[in-house]
Structures are given as C-alpha cells and as structure tokens.
Write a protein that holds these residues in place. Sequence first.
Motif, short mmCIF file in Angstrom:
data_model
loop_
_atom_site.label_atom_id
_atom_site.label_comp_id
_atom_site.label_asym_id
_atom_site.label_seq_id
_atom_site.Cartn_x
_atom_site.Cartn_y
_atom_site.Cartn_z
N THR A 1 4.28 4.87 2.68
CA THR A 1 3.41 3.55 3.02
C THR A 1 3.01 3.56 4.67
OG1 THR A 1 3.30 1.21 2.81
CG2 THR A 1 5.56 2.26 3.41
N LYS B 1 0.95 -1.23 0.03
CA LYS B 1 0.07 0.00 0.13
C LYS B 1 1.10 1.26 0.12
CE LYS B 1 -3.63 -1.95 2.69
NZ LYS B 1 -4.60 -2.07 3.96
N GLY B 2 0.32 2.24 -0.27
CA GLY B 2 1.11 3.37 -0.54
C GLY B 2 0.75 4.57 -1.79
#
Length: 435
Positions: free
Chosen positions: A343, A314-315
């Motif tokens: 992230t 994720k990020g």
Amino acid sequence: MCLTSVLWSQSSQQEKLEQRKAQIQREIKDNEKMLKSVQSKEKSAMNVYLIQKNKIRLKENLISTTEKQTRLLANDMYLNQLKINKLNKELLVLKDDYAKKIVQSYKSRSEQSRAMFILSSENFLQAFKRVQYLKQYTNFRKAQGEEIKGKSLELIAFNKKLNEQKVAKQKLLEENKKERASLVIEKIEQEKLVNSIKKDKNRIVSEIRKKQSESKNIDRQIDRLIREAIAEANRKAAAEKAKALAEAKAAAAAESASKSSKSSKKAVPVEEVKAPVVSRSEVSSSRIELTPESKIIADNFRANKGSLPWPVEKGFVSLGYGDQAHPIYNTLVIHNSGVEITTEQGANARAVFGGEVASVMILSPVNKAVMIQHGDYFTVYQNLSSVSVNKGDKVSIKQSLGRVRTSGETGKTVIKFLLLQNTTYANPQGWLSNM
C-alpha cells in the motif's frame, strides 16, 4: 422490443466496463506512485520487480477491458445499423403509400366530387357512413404524415448515434494501441530487472530463506496467542454455564426446602451451592464453543464471505496465500500464511468486520499486530508501526487499527493479513471483495 432489450443490456454492460476501466486506471496511478517511492529508496531490484509486475498485470487488464468495450460497441453499432436499415425500408414504404394517396386526393380534389359522393348515397345511413369515411381518410393521411415525420426524426437520431459510436470506437482502438505500446516498454524494463536480480541470486535466496524463517516464528507466536484466546473464551463460557447451573440448583433446593418447612412447620437449612472452578485442562484450545451471541457474529461474518472490505484502503496483493514459486527462481518455494498487500506510505490498517480485539501483539521491536475475534473466526493485521486499539475493545467495520509500517530498507509499505477459523488458516483472497 427484442432489439431494444439487447441495446439496453449492451449499454448497461458498457457502463460497467467504463467503471471498471476507470478503477484500473486509478490503480495504475496509485501503483506508479508507489513505484516512484520505492525506486527512490530501494537497494534491491526485487521489490521494484514485484510492483512492476503488478503494473503490467493492471495494464493487461486495462487492455482486456478496452477490447471488451470495443467488441460491445461494434455489436451495438451493428444493431443500430440494422435499426437504420429497417427504418429506411419503413420510411420508403410510408412515403410511397403517402405519395399515392396524395395523387389520388389531387385527382378527386373537387368539392363537387365529394358532394356527389355523399349525395349519390341510396339512403341516409349510407350517406352518414360516407361522411365518416371521408373524415377517417383525412385523419389517416394526417397520421401518415406524422408517422413519416417521426420515423425521419428517429432515423436522424440513430444516424447521429452511429456516428458518435464510430468516433468512440476509433478512440478506444487508439487507446488500446497506446496501452499495448506502453506494455511492451514495461515488459522490457521488467526483463532488465529480472536480469539484474539473477546476477545476485545467492544473496537474494539467502534473504528469502531468512525472511521465511522469521515468518514461521511469527506464525508460531500467532498460533500460540490464538490458542490462548480460544481457551480463555471457552473458560468464560464454561464458567458462565456452570454459574447458571449452580444458580438453578440453588433455586430448586430453596424451593424444595420451602415446601418441606411448610409441611413439617420447621425451618430446613439450605446448603449453599458453589459454582465449580473450570481448570485450564478442562477446556479446548483448538475450537471455540460458541455461545448463542458469538454464533450470530460468526454466522454474519461467514455470510459476508467474498464481500469483506480490504484491510487497507488502497493497494495490491504483492504476495498471495499458501505455497508458491518465487517469481524469479521457480525452484524456490515461498510459504505465506496470509496475503501481503503493498500500500502507500502512511496507510492505516482497518478492520474488515466488526468484532472484539483479542490481542495486541509485539512480534518484534518494529512489528506489531492486532488480532480481532469474530465468533470462531480471527483476523490478524500484521506489520504495524503503531496500534490505536487495546485488548477487549469492540471495533466496527473499517475502523482504524493502527499505522502500517514502511520499511526503512526497501521503502515498501506492506500489511500482512491473516484469516483463521479457530486454528485453521483460510485463504483471505476468497473472503475479500474484488480480489
């Protein structure tokens, strides 16, 4: 058929937009989570600004996606209305024709009339055809009734769908209105952050220049290590090639000696052929000489351009590739040899493609990096607090390489990702999926 095809196509687009909207909403939630984490630790407003900027971008994307959904829904509603109008006209014609047939049947409803119609035939063939005609007429009336029933049910279904679409469109419009109001608030907050940052310009500029200097030093270390890895790979390839050549010469010499000894009936000594030693100066440190095996790996890596997974689960990209103006001070140019992805805390770095660990680097006491070789391509995963692989390890796609470091000063968790072909830097944003 054309109308049905258009409706199906729009339905498919609507599903894709709904999936994209759900993805953006998840990203906004993740972004808000990171923002809260950073705000609780952040001493400077700059990092908060960068996350806030990404949040605004996501909100704008969400509004744009919702507007596309609304337009598609409006088009779909228009096509459905056309279909309803067409069905109403067809139903009206069918009912009118059916009514005339009923009246006509009522006037000639007497069994005697039907019997006379058949008995007045001139011959048996004509009588048979009249019987068939009466059967067909009865079946036709029945089919008309079924068609009217079917059209009526279809009309009810389309009207129901149209009403549902009106409700969905109203919901989308309300969502859009709500997001726009939220976006205005976000931009006001961002403006406040910008003003607070501008008050401390000298300190921020000094910090940026210091970080840029550190970044250049790290890039030089990485460049040196990549050149060493290229030279080592070329030495191995050259040594293997020389060994194979020496073995081939030895075999040829042995065969020649064997033939000579048979003809002279005397044993002829065969000189030992030694493989030449490849020195450092004889191999290139800027370009890998690909073996057939490494060429396959490089070709596979290149074939996946644009669809490689992110180096973290994720990020968002908080700093892009190349030279770019500072988000607040336009006259200040920032250079980035890769992309920086912010992230969540505790995130793991992961390999974007299968390959071999070429190096594990200690760039500073708190900054480790992993370099993976994919043929003549290299990927570098920088700003790790811990590493879970060793030099020479074979890694697979999405395999964990280590933990991304969370800054004690800013509270941000950022991975720097680099991509090179030999010693030439490339923009990773063109290689990773959905970037």
